[in-house]
Design a protein around this motif. Structure first.
Motif, short mmCIF file in Angstrom:
data_model
loop_
_atom_site.label_atom_id
_atom_site.label_comp_id
_atom_site.label_asym_id
_atom_site.label_seq_id
_atom_site.Cartn_x
_atom_site.Cartn_y
_atom_site.Cartn_z
N GLY A 63 0.78 -1.23 0.00
CA GLY A 63 0.00 0.00 0.00
C GLY A 63 0.81 1.27 0.00
N SER A 64 2.11 1.17 0.04
CA SER A 64 2.95 2.38 0.04
C SER A 64 3.19 2.84 -1.39
CB SER A 64 4.28 2.09 0.73
OG SER A 64 5.01 1.09 0.01
N ALA A 65 3.50 4.12 -1.54
CA ALA A 65 3.75 4.69 -2.86
C ALA A 65 5.14 4.31 -3.36
CB ALA A 65 3.61 6.20 -2.82
N ILE A 66 5.21 3.82 -4.58
CA ILE A 66 6.50 3.52 -5.21
C ILE A 66 7.09 4.80 -5.79
CG2 ILE A 66 7.64 2.24 -7.06
CD1 ILE A 66 5.43 0.15 -6.81
N LYS A 67 6.25 5.57 -6.44
CA LYS A 67 6.67 6.82 -7.06
C LYS A 67 5.45 7.69 -7.25
CE LYS A 67 6.40 4.65 -11.63
NZ LYS A 67 7.12 4.36 -12.90
N ALA A 68 5.68 8.97 -7.45
CA ALA A 68 4.57 9.90 -7.66
C ALA A 68 4.10 9.83 -9.11
CB ALA A 68 5.02 11.32 -7.33
N ILE A 69 2.87 10.29 -9.32
CA ILE A 69 2.29 10.30 -10.66
C ILE A 69 2.66 11.62 -11.34
CG2 ILE A 69 0.15 10.25 -11.99
CD1 ILE A 69 -1.10 8.71 -9.66
N PRO A 70 3.36 11.59 -12.47
CA PRO A 70 3.74 12.84 -13.15
C PRO A 70 2.55 13.49 -13.84
CG PRO A 70 4.44 10.96 -14.44
CD PRO A 70 3.88 10.40 -13.17
N ILE A 71 2.44 14.78 -13.68
CA ILE A 71 1.36 15.53 -14.31
C ILE A 71 1.90 16.42 -15.42
CG2 ILE A 71 -0.53 17.16 -13.93
CD1 ILE A 71 -0.86 14.40 -12.57
N GLY A 72 2.96 17.14 -15.16
CA GLY A 72 3.54 18.03 -16.16
C GLY A 72 4.70 18.82 -15.59
N THR A 73 5.36 19.61 -16.46
CA THR A 73 6.51 20.42 -16.07
C THR A 73 6.21 21.89 -16.32
OG1 THR A 73 8.00 18.61 -16.64
CG2 THR A 73 8.96 20.81 -16.41
N ILE A 74 6.47 22.72 -15.30
CA ILE A 74 6.17 24.15 -15.37
C ILE A 74 7.34 24.91 -15.99
CG2 ILE A 74 5.60 26.22 -14.01
CD1 ILE A 74 4.60 24.34 -11.80
N SER A 75 7.00 25.85 -16.85
CA SER A 75 8.00 26.79 -17.40
C SER A 75 7.50 28.21 -17.14
CB SER A 75 8.19 26.58 -18.90
OG SER A 75 8.72 25.29 -19.16
N VAL A 76 8.39 29.07 -16.55
CA VAL A 76 8.02 30.46 -16.25
C VAL A 76 9.02 31.38 -16.94
CG1 VAL A 76 7.60 32.18 -14.46
CG2 VAL A 76 7.09 29.77 -14.02
N LYS A 77 8.53 32.39 -17.61
CA LYS A 77 9.38 33.37 -18.28
C LYS A 77 10.29 34.03 -17.25
CE LYS A 77 9.09 37.51 -21.22
NZ LYS A 77 8.17 38.46 -21.88
N GLU A 78 11.54 34.13 -17.57
CA GLU A 78 12.51 34.67 -16.65
C GLU A 78 12.11 36.08 -16.20
OE1 GLU A 78 17.35 35.47 -16.32
OE2 GLU A 78 16.48 34.60 -18.14
N GLY A 79 12.15 36.28 -14.89
CA GLY A 79 11.82 37.58 -14.32
C GLY A 79 10.34 37.83 -14.16
N ALA A 80 9.48 36.90 -14.58
CA ALA A 80 8.03 37.14 -14.52
C ALA A 80 7.45 36.86 -13.14
CB ALA A 80 7.32 36.27 -15.56
N LEU A 81 8.12 35.99 -12.36
CA LEU A 81 7.58 35.63 -11.05
C LEU A 81 7.86 36.76 -10.06
CD1 LEU A 81 6.13 33.18 -9.79
CD2 LEU A 81 8.36 32.42 -8.93
#
Length: 510
Positions: A63-81
């Protein structure tokens, strides 16, 4: 902020293969948080390339987790955050491509800006709030991004209904090893050990999906004081018909255990049949999610009584006796009911003990039919305050109401006994205890014949067959006829009943 906060999750009604679920789910509303200063045009989420999520790939056998489920990868424009600001994300799942109803699961963002979800969280929410059916289904999913400023101020990035991140559909397969069949049967007991006999002993089940409601129950005749039986589904019975008995369920403990767990015979390595001693009828309850069982002996009485509003809820007055019908273990009572908390049922042995009174599951239930229970039983109500026949079937532990066509039956001023005990010259009066039901306790000093009559007159009198055709020492009930033969009553004390609508005569030795 890499670790994401947990939002209240409510699962959608998912369109599962071979599954009709009926969860009362509260779906999560879209947040009213302010929009983030981070512009949608400055951020994107590339969806994972996986087209399927099979939880067997993500959760171990313990019942323990082997690995997490991937959803996606975030990309942020440099300096926008904005300054002092981090990102968080929720992951929404829906059966609808429009995301009209969603479940929201906490996500995590890695140092590489990868969004994942915990597979055990998804598994738990899926089975606790949607269904325990292990069939695969199509889910739509997307990420919803937020900014968190100074660790507390949360603002949504764009509008999820307009700005979808990592939106895609997947084939979702939960991890669940319990398999529940649509039907189960008792093989053995009174019906014998044939597959055809077993199919006459089918467990009852609600109209819900079996993974949503894994409880099955049945009441069976044991066929004698020494009862053996096993349990199987259609596959097992088909195998029995071919000579293979290994697919039946047997007891994991001792055969005489009245509750416990069961398993297939091929796992148990032998017969392991269930064994019940000294009961005429038993109720068997299965929880197929746990492969557990419980066996309850049922006391089948010759006499049952009404207790309730019509007789003042008295635990001492046995004034309202059910009439036995022609079919064994079926009884009825006819009167004008109030239509509100009218009755429970006591058998002759349990009279006065509220813990064993029969009733319904919901207090005041006025349904036209229902199931009888005697654990936490509640009062049963007539559908309306009119004349009904209330019938109990102790073979199936069910009841039903039948409304009388004639709602204005003939009224009598009195009902009495007359016979050899008073030289056929006087009357022993009965009391009308409920509308059209009469009762008294009567002592017959010596053996003799008697009859019932109305209004102290012979124009309406009740007897049976020819004189002495009914000897009350042989049976306590008959349906009378006007002018029928005299009733033979041996010396003794009797509770005497008459229903002047149904002509039911009951003379029960005390």
């Amino acid at each position: 902020m890499k670790k994401l906060s947990l939002y209240t999750m409510a699962l959608l009604g998912m369109g599962l293969v071979s599954c009709n679920q009926d969860f009362e789910t509260i779906f999560e509303q879209q947040t009213n948080q302010p929009e983030s200063q981070l512009q949608v045009s400055d951020v994107s989420v590339a969806a994972s390339s996986a087209t399927a999520i099979n939880l067997a790939d993500y959760i171990a056998e313990d019942g323990s987790a082997i690995k997490a489920i991937p959803i996606g990868t975030i990309s942020v424009k440099e300096g926008a955050l904005p300054e002092n600001t981090t990102l968080k994300a929720d992951v929404e799942f829906s059966q609808s491509p429009d995301f009209e109803e969603v479940i929201t699961i906490e996500g995590n963002i890695s140092d590489k800006n990868e969004i994942t979800v915990d597979p055990t969280a998804l598994q738990d929410r899926y089975f606790n709030d949607v269904t325990r059916n292990p069939a695969s289904t199509t889910l739509y999913m997307r990420a919803v991004l937020y900014t968190v400023t100074d660790g507390t101020s949360v603002a949504i990035v764009g509008n999820p209904n307009e700005s979808h991140f990592a939106e895609r559909s997947v084939t979702f397969t939960p991890l669940f090893k319990v398999q529940i069949s649509p039907a189960y049967y008792v093989i053995g007991a009174a019906a014998g050990w044939s597959a055809d006999g077993a199919r006459t002993q089918k467990f009852n089940h609600s109209d819900k999906d079996v993974y949503e409601d894994p409880i099955f129950s049945i009441i069976v005749d044991t066929g004698g004081d020494d009862c053996w039986f096993a349990i199987g589904d259609d596959t097992a019975l088909d195998a029995v018909a071919s000579g293979d008995w290994t697919k039946l369920f047997g007891v994991k403990g001792a055969s005489e255990d009245m509750q416990g767990n069961m398993d297939f015979r091929y796992n148990l390595g032998g017969d392991h049949s269930f064994h019940v001693l000294g009961a005429e009828k038993i109720r068997i309850t299965l929880n197929m999610m746990e492969y557990s069982y419980k066996i309850d002996p049922i006391s089948v009485a010759d006499a049952y009584y009404v207790v309730g509003g019509v007789q003042g809820w008295s635990d001492s007055k046995r004034t309202c006796l059910f009439t036995p019908e022609e079919q064994k273990n079926i009884f009825s009572y006819t009167t004008k009911w109030t239509g509100a908390w009218d009755l429970k049922v006591w058998d002759a042995n349990g009279f006065g003990n509220w813990d064993v009174a029969w009733g319904c599951a919901v207090d005041g239930d006025n349904s036209p039919s229902g199931s009888l229970i005697n654990s936490g039983a509640q009062a049963i109500s007539a559908p309306t305050g009119e004349f009904y026949t209330f019938t109990i079937d102790m073979n199936t532990m069910t009841y039903k109401w039948t409304k009388l066509d004639n709602q204005n039956p003939t009224e009598y001023e009195s009902i009495s006994l007359i016979g050899e005990f008073n030289g056929w010259g006087g009357d022993f009066e009965l009391e009308q205890v409920t509308p059209h039901n009469w009762y008294a306790v009567f002592t017959q000093e010596t053996d003799g014949q008697l009859k019932y009559r109305a209004n102290h007159d012979w124009s309406t009198n009740w007897g049976y067959g020819n004189d002495k055709d009914w000897d009350v020492s042989e049976s306590f009930n008959k349906i009378g006829t006007n002018g029928g033969g005299n009733i033979f009553v041996p010396a003794g004390t009797y509770a005497v009943y008459l229903n002047d609508i149904t002509n039911s005569m009951l003379i029960l030795a005390q």
